[in-house]
Enzyme design. Structure first.
Site, PDB file in Angstrom:
ATOM      1  N   LYS A 277     -19.846  32.102 -28.108  1.00  0.00           N
ATOM      2  CA  LYS A 277     -19.390  31.150 -29.152  1.00  0.00           C
ATOM      3  C   LYS A 277     -20.429  30.260 -29.400  1.00  0.00           C
ATOM      4  CE  LYS A 277     -15.508  28.535 -28.589  1.00  0.00           C
ATOM      5  NZ  LYS A 277     -15.875  27.002 -28.729  1.00  0.00           N
ATOM      6  N   SER A 278     -21.083  29.508 -28.399  1.00  0.00           N
ATOM      7  CA  SER A 278     -21.917  28.353 -28.410  1.00  0.00           C
ATOM      8  C   SER A 278     -23.242  29.046 -29.112  1.00  0.00           C
ATOM      9  CB  SER A 278     -22.407  28.189 -27.046  1.00  0.00           C
ATOM     10  OG  SER A 278     -21.408  27.487 -26.416  1.00  0.00           O
TER      11      SER A 278
ATOM     12  N   ARG B  60     -25.324  28.132 -33.013  1.00  0.00           N
ATOM     13  CA  ARG B  60     -26.509  27.783 -32.915  1.00  0.00           C
ATOM     14  C   ARG B  60     -27.361  28.666 -33.871  1.00  0.00           C
ATOM     15  NH1 ARG B  60     -24.039  25.572 -28.704  1.00  0.00           N
ATOM     16  NH2 ARG B  60     -24.858  23.694 -27.780  1.00  0.00           N
TER      17      ARG B  60
ATOM     18  N   ARG C 107     -10.045  14.270 -31.038  1.00  0.00           N
ATOM     19  CA  ARG C 107     -11.222  14.166 -30.048  1.00  0.00           C
ATOM     20  C   ARG C 107     -12.149  13.101 -30.208  1.00  0.00           C
ATOM     21  NH1 ARG C 107     -12.955  20.081 -29.085  1.00  0.00           N
ATOM     22  NH2 ARG C 107     -13.784  19.243 -27.372  1.00  0.00           N
TER      23      ARG C 107
ATOM     24  N   GLN D  82     -22.935  19.289 -26.175  1.00  0.00           N
ATOM     25  CA  GLN D  82     -22.774  19.151 -27.554  1.00  0.00           C
ATOM     26  C   GLN D  82     -23.471  17.989 -27.929  1.00  0.00           C
ATOM     27  OE1 GLN D  82     -18.605  19.030 -28.146  1.00  0.00           O
ATOM     28  NE2 GLN D  82     -18.230  21.349 -28.137  1.00  0.00           N
TER      29      GLN D  82
ATOM     30  N   ASP E  72     -15.459  25.086 -19.554  1.00  0.00           N
ATOM     31  CA  ASP E  72     -14.312  25.788 -20.177  1.00  0.00           C
ATOM     32  C   ASP E  72     -13.591  26.639 -19.610  1.00  0.00           C
ATOM     33  OD1 ASP E  72     -15.181  24.402 -22.647  1.00  0.00           O
ATOM     34  OD2 ASP E  72     -16.626  26.016 -23.016  1.00  0.00           O
TER      35      ASP E  72
ATOM     36  N   LYS F 272     -10.958  17.995 -24.222  1.00  0.00           N
ATOM     37  CA  LYS F 272     -11.430  19.213 -24.925  1.00  0.00           C
ATOM     38  C   LYS F 272     -10.240  19.349 -26.073  1.00  0.00           C
ATOM     39  CE  LYS F 272     -14.801  20.078 -22.408  1.00  0.00           C
ATOM     40  NZ  LYS F 272     -16.132  20.096 -22.889  1.00  0.00           N
TER      41      LYS F 272
ATOM     42  N   ARG G 140      -7.741  28.190 -25.071  1.00  0.00           N
ATOM     43  CA  ARG G 140      -7.983  28.701 -23.596  1.00  0.00           C
ATOM     44  C   ARG G 140      -6.655  28.165 -22.882  1.00  0.00           C
ATOM     45  NH1 ARG G 140     -13.105  29.889 -24.089  1.00  0.00           N
ATOM     46  NH2 ARG G 140     -14.531  28.484 -24.871  1.00  0.00           N
TER      47      ARG G 140
HETATM   48  C1  S3P Z   1     -20.436  23.435 -26.182  1.00  0.00           C
HETATM   49  C2  S3P Z   1     -20.269  22.476 -24.997  1.00  0.00           C
HETATM   50  C3  S3P Z   1     -19.117  22.029 -24.372  1.00  0.00           C
HETATM   51  C4  S3P Z   1     -18.024  23.147 -24.207  1.00  0.00           C
HETATM   52  C5  S3P Z   1     -17.838  23.645 -25.710  1.00  0.00           C
HETATM   53  C6  S3P Z   1     -19.191  24.401 -26.241  1.00  0.00           C
HETATM   54  C7  S3P Z   1     -21.544  23.775 -26.740  1.00  0.00           C
HETATM   55  O1  S3P Z   1     -18.781  20.939 -24.517  1.00  0.00           O
HETATM   56  O2  S3P Z   1     -16.770  22.589 -23.638  1.00  0.00           O
HETATM   57  O3  S3P Z   1     -16.753  24.706 -25.549  1.00  0.00           O
HETATM   58  O4  S3P Z   1     -21.522  24.770 -27.306  1.00  0.00           O
HETATM   59  O5  S3P Z   1     -22.547  23.066 -26.538  1.00  0.00           O
HETATM   60  P1  S3P Z   1     -19.322  19.519 -23.912  1.00  0.00           P
HETATM   61  O6  S3P Z   1     -20.562  19.181 -24.733  1.00  0.00           O
HETATM   62  O7  S3P Z   1     -18.162  18.532 -24.704  1.00  0.00           O
HETATM   63  O8  S3P Z   1     -19.199  19.554 -22.625  1.00  0.00           O
END
Ligand code: S3P
Length: 449
Positions: free
Chosen positions: A36-37, A41, A136, A183, A333, A360, A409
């Site tokens: 996903k991350s 990007r 959030r 993030q 996560d 989260k 999750r």
């Molecule tokens: C992510 C960073 C994490 C993670 C999220 C995805 C990212 O969050 O929990 O699911 O893709 O940069 P945080 O930056 O709030 O720790």
């Protein structure tokens, strides 16, 4: 069926419940969807490059599709081509002002990273999201991006809906992260791409480094220096991004649900193919091994600039441990599903330093404490972690319905708990799962067949 659907009335509202029950061992070979991350990007950097990028293995989950829709609204062309996705970018500095609000759905990553992009463009954007995302904290990105020149009108408490106005040219900053957050790091670096001069982020604790790795793949010079245990990351803008072809590896966070399921369901022996094992993401596997998990790493290789392997996971009796809080950023996560493994271990598992889990998609400490107790586990909730007394391998009693709080999750972790329970675990909704793992239910059926 391991998921039995039922509709039950609570007052006036109808809720669709699913019961996940034991189906026997998990076996065979499965492949989880793209990371996903990395998928977020890949779309964003493709949109910032001038020309065409091709992405294979993109996660087609709701969160990533929210990023794609927002980038289209700002001028990029993003289309599916067979199994791949094609992005025709607009270039750094030329994002268009979106006509309507950008609906981020459930996705914190889309919101915070795109806020970084908008911050250094001369455009105004409105960000909205679902009930979970609207609770959030956005102050963590508003603070540094305001220093760079962007202005914000958030909802009370620094939340969505929020209107922001970018600044072009923005002002470069040097920012030390007050929370370990990839993030926030990425938001500042993305703003830096269109900011004249050097933007610096100082990370006291390393977090996932996909932004740094992938920006280099798009031809950006990202300087990373390690000093006194800190990482200092610099980009000098304005930057040109060169389009490129990207292969997204399988998501280690999604694979973790199957790794834990195979670990706790007797007789299981499963291979999960093509799992990303970036050292800033693989903490769950290291902790499971400390607990006694039987994990084999087959054919270690590189995919899209990221380390990858096929994982063979067999059932094993785990023992409770004290989890080192320093490992938390590399498995942030995966704690919900680790708590499920802990509930089946022999002895006590103690976790600490997990305050971030409270902000989260839900408050994951209280959501998992409540859910596991409903399923028959012995759990103590502390301010910064859970203490779990394991069952010693005995199936949990089961029960429910578990409240998932719009959190994918929580839903998937408790589905895994259901597979190792006597009576099954009932979940209030499986809908949130589509944000990150659209074929989760199909893969459970496939692995349990
Ligand atoms: C992510 C960073 C994490 C993670 C999220 C995805 C990212 O969050 O929990 O699911 O893709 O940069 P945080 O930056 O709030 O720790």
């Amino acid at each position: 069926m391991c998921a039995v659907k039922a509709r039950r009335s609570y007052g006036y509202a109808f809720v669709t419940l699913h019961r996940f029950t034991s189906k026997g061992p998990l076996t065979g070979r499965i492949r989880v969807p793209g990371d996903k991350s990395i998928s977020h990007r890949a779309l964003m950097f493709g949109a910032l490059a001038v020309g065409r990028s091709r992405i294979s293995g993109l996660l087609e989950g709701e969160d990533v599709l929210a990023t794609a829709a927002a980038l289209r609204a700002m001028g990029a062309s993003i289309e599916k081509d067979g199994d791949d996705w094609i992005v025709d970018g607009v270039g750094v500095g030329t994002l268009l002002q979106p006509d309507g609000a950008l609906d981020m759905g459930n996705s914190g990553t889309s919101t915070r990273l795109l806020m970084g992009l908008v911050a250094s463009h001369g455009i105004t954007a409105t960000f909205t999201g679902d009930a979970s995302l609207s609770k959030r904290p956005m102050g963590r990105v508003i603070d540094p991006l305001s220093t760079m020149g962007a202005s914000f009108s958030p909802s009370p408490g620094g939340t969505l809906p929020l209107v922001m106005e970018g600044m072009q040219p923005a002002v470069p900053i040097s920012y030390r992260l007050p929370v370990a957050s990839a993030q926030v790091k990425s938001a500042v670096l993305l703003a830096g791409l269109n900011t004249p001069g050097t933007t610096t982020v100082i990370e006291p604790v390393p977090t996932r480094d996909h932004t740094e790795r992938m920006l280099r793949g798009f031809g950006v010079e990202v300087q990373v220096e390690e000093k006194d245990g800190e990482r200092i990351i610099k980009v000098t803008g304005p930057c040109d991004l060169t389009p490129c072809d990207i292969t997204v590896p399988g998501d280690p966070s999604s694979a973790a649900f199957f790794a834990v399921a195979a670990s706790i369901v007797p007789g299981s022996d499963i291979v999960i193919e093509n799992v990303g094992l970036n050292p800033t993401r693989d903490g769950i596997y290291r902790v499971l091994e400390q607990m006694g998990a039987d994990i084999q790493y087959i054919d270690r290789r590189e995919v899209g600039g990221e380390p990858v392997a096929d994982l063979r996971v067999r059932h094993a009796q785990h023992k409770g441990i004290e989890v080192d809080p320093e490992i938390a950023p590399s498995m942030i996560d995966e704690f919900p599903v680790l708590f499920v493994a802990a509930a089946m271990a022999e002895g006590t598992t103690v976790t600490s330093g997990l305050e971030e889990l409270r902000v989260k998609e839900s408050d994951r400490l209280s959501a998992m404490a409540a859910a596991l107790k409903l399923a028959g586990a012995a759990v103590e909730e502390r301010d910064d972690g859970l203490v779990i007394q394991g069952s010693g391998g005995k199936p949990l009693a089961g029960g429910g319905p578990v409240t998932t709080h719009l959190d994918h999750r929580i839903a998937m972790s408790m589905a895994v708990a259901g597979l190792a329970s006597a009576e099954g675990v009932e979940i209030d909704s499986t809908e949130p799962i589509a944000t990150s793992f659209p074929n989760f239910m199909d893969l459970i059926e496939e692995a349990s067949a």
